[in-house]
Write an enzyme that holds these catalytic residues in place. Structure first.
Site, PDB file in Angstrom:
ATOM      1  N   SER A  57       0.845  -1.230   0.119  1.00 36.75           N
ATOM      2  CA  SER A  57      -0.067   0.075  -0.016  1.00 36.75           C
ATOM      3  C   SER A  57       0.840   1.343   0.205  1.00 36.75           C
ATOM      4  CB  SER A  57      -0.955  -0.021   0.946  1.00 36.75           C
ATOM      5  OG  SER A  57      -1.995  -0.827   1.021  1.00 36.75           O
ATOM      6  N   LYS A 104       0.326   3.626  -3.001  1.00 36.65           N
ATOM      7  CA  LYS A 104      -0.877   4.281  -3.471  1.00 36.65           C
ATOM      8  C   LYS A 104      -0.699   5.587  -3.395  1.00 36.65           C
ATOM      9  CE  LYS A 104      -3.937   0.499  -1.206  1.00 36.65           C
ATOM     10  NZ  LYS A 104      -4.738   0.232   0.206  1.00 36.65           N
ATOM     11  N   TYR A 109      -3.311  -2.364 -10.537  1.00 39.87           N
ATOM     12  CA  TYR A 109      -3.146  -2.054  -8.885  1.00 39.87           C
ATOM     13  C   TYR A 109      -2.213  -3.137  -8.222  1.00 39.87           C
ATOM     14  CZ  TYR A 109      -4.649  -2.378  -4.163  1.00 39.87           C
ATOM     15  OH  TYR A 109      -4.752  -2.457  -2.544  1.00 39.87           O
ATOM     16  N   TYR A 119      -3.636   3.143   7.582  1.00 37.54           N
ATOM     17  CA  TYR A 119      -4.740   2.353   7.811  1.00 37.54           C
ATOM     18  C   TYR A 119      -5.962   3.070   8.705  1.00 37.54           C
ATOM     19  CZ  TYR A 119      -2.055  -0.973   4.921  1.00 37.54           C
ATOM     20  OH  TYR A 119      -1.370  -1.497   3.915  1.00 37.54           O
ATOM     21  N   VAL A 176       1.057  -3.811   3.902  1.00 35.87           N
ATOM     22  CA  VAL A 176       1.146  -4.960   4.812  1.00 35.87           C
ATOM     23  C   VAL A 176       2.469  -5.881   4.674  1.00 35.87           C
ATOM     24  CG1 VAL A 176      -1.337  -5.150   4.764  1.00 35.87           C
ATOM     25  CG2 VAL A 176      -0.073  -6.144   2.988  1.00 35.87           C
TER      26      VAL A 176
END
Length: 306
Positions: A59, A62, A185, A234, A252
């Site tokens: 992530s 992102k 993605y 998160y 993660v």
């Protein structure tokens, strides 16, 4: 260096309190005791642990994909498809998409990141992926590669993300078909780096891009840092902002980037980028040792940005 060494050694003990991610089979093989930290300024760097070990961004990517899409389409157009509001939901939550029939709340959750993947410049999946890898290569000054084993592992375990993508498509928020958006993605999440690369990525934000060949408007960088501060960790982002007080983004895989706009950490001064790798993560997906390190670091060196 004695104070910093002590913080690192304390945080390294916290790996025992976390577990590696298992919902992606390829991540389950990571060493739960691994822990590495890199801090870099414009003049020097400090490294603890195994700095050459490769892992995937997950992530963390992102924030960079969002910047590439914003740079290409403009902020107003991107905001038609994804918002910049924090949520208290898990990163893979589907609830708000169903209950509100609304655009994703922010690009740091999976729904927002899949939407952004469909908006990246390029006519093909390869071109969309390349738009982000080229941006990252300009930041860190070397080629990056996709870990195909991790990508395939994620792709074959992507039922939940695929469900998210179909809801996005039904609600009119995907600019490509479901499989293309999903594959873009997941390939971006599978970009392989080391902890020193992470620190240089963080330094990019600390200097507002002045240290890099990667061009981006100040407004885009500002929005990206604001998103890291409010949504980057998160559904522990609020606590992280309150008690650590740095823009940061986690994954993660155990990766974290953290941004010090202007500080002093031992002999490092001014803008400082922090990269962390600790694959033993907590229940929300953040590196346990990484959080412990940044908590102590921020307190000991007075790094709160508020």
């Amino acid at each position: 260096m004695k104070k910093l060494q002590g913080i690192y050694e304390y945080a390294a003990q916290m790996t025992a309190k976390g577990k590696v991610a298992t919902y992606i089979p390829a991540l389950a093989t990571a060493d739960p005791n691994a822990f590495a930290v890199s801090l870099v300024s414009m003049e020097d760097k400090i490294v603890f642990g195994e700095c050459t070990q490769l892992f995937t961004l997950q992530s963390v990517v992102k924030v960079f994909s969002f910047m590439v899409a914003m740079n290409h389409h403009g902020i107003k157009e991107i905001m038609r498809y994804v918002d910049v509001e924090p949520t208290g939901d898990s990163f893979d939550s589907i609830v708000r998409l169903e209950s509100h029939n609304n655009k994703p709340f922010n690009p740091m959750i999976n729904a927002g990141a899949i939407t952004v993947a469909s908006l990246l410049p390029g006519e093909t999946m390869h071109e969309k992926v390349k738009s982000v890898t080229l941006f990252l290569e300009k930041i860190i000054g070397k080629k990056v590669h996709i870990d195909n084993e991790v990508y395939l592992s994620e792709y074959h375990a992507a039922d939940y993300n695929r469900a998210i993508a179909y809801i996005l498509q039904a609600n009119g928020f995907l600019k490509s078909d479901v499989e293309e958006a999903l594959q873009v993605y997941l390939q971006l999440c599978s970009i392989s780096v080391n902890v020193e690369d992470l620190a240089v990525m963080a330094l990019y934000f600390a200097t507002n891009g002045k240290n890099s060949a990667a061009t981006c408007s100040k407004e885009v960088i500002h929005i990206a840092k604001a998103l890291m501060f409010t949504c980057g960790m998160y559904n522990a982002s609020g606590k992280f902002a309150a008690f650590i007080g740095l823009p940061a983004k986690s994954g993660v895989s155990g990766a974290i980037i953290a941004v010090v706009k202007n500080g002093t950490i031992e002999h490092l001064q001014g803008p400082i980028g922090i990269g962390i790798y600790g694959p033993a993560i907590d229940q929300v997906g953040n590196s346990v040792a990484g959080i412990a390190f940044l908590t102590q670091l921020s307190k000991e060196f007075d790094l709160f940005c508020l």
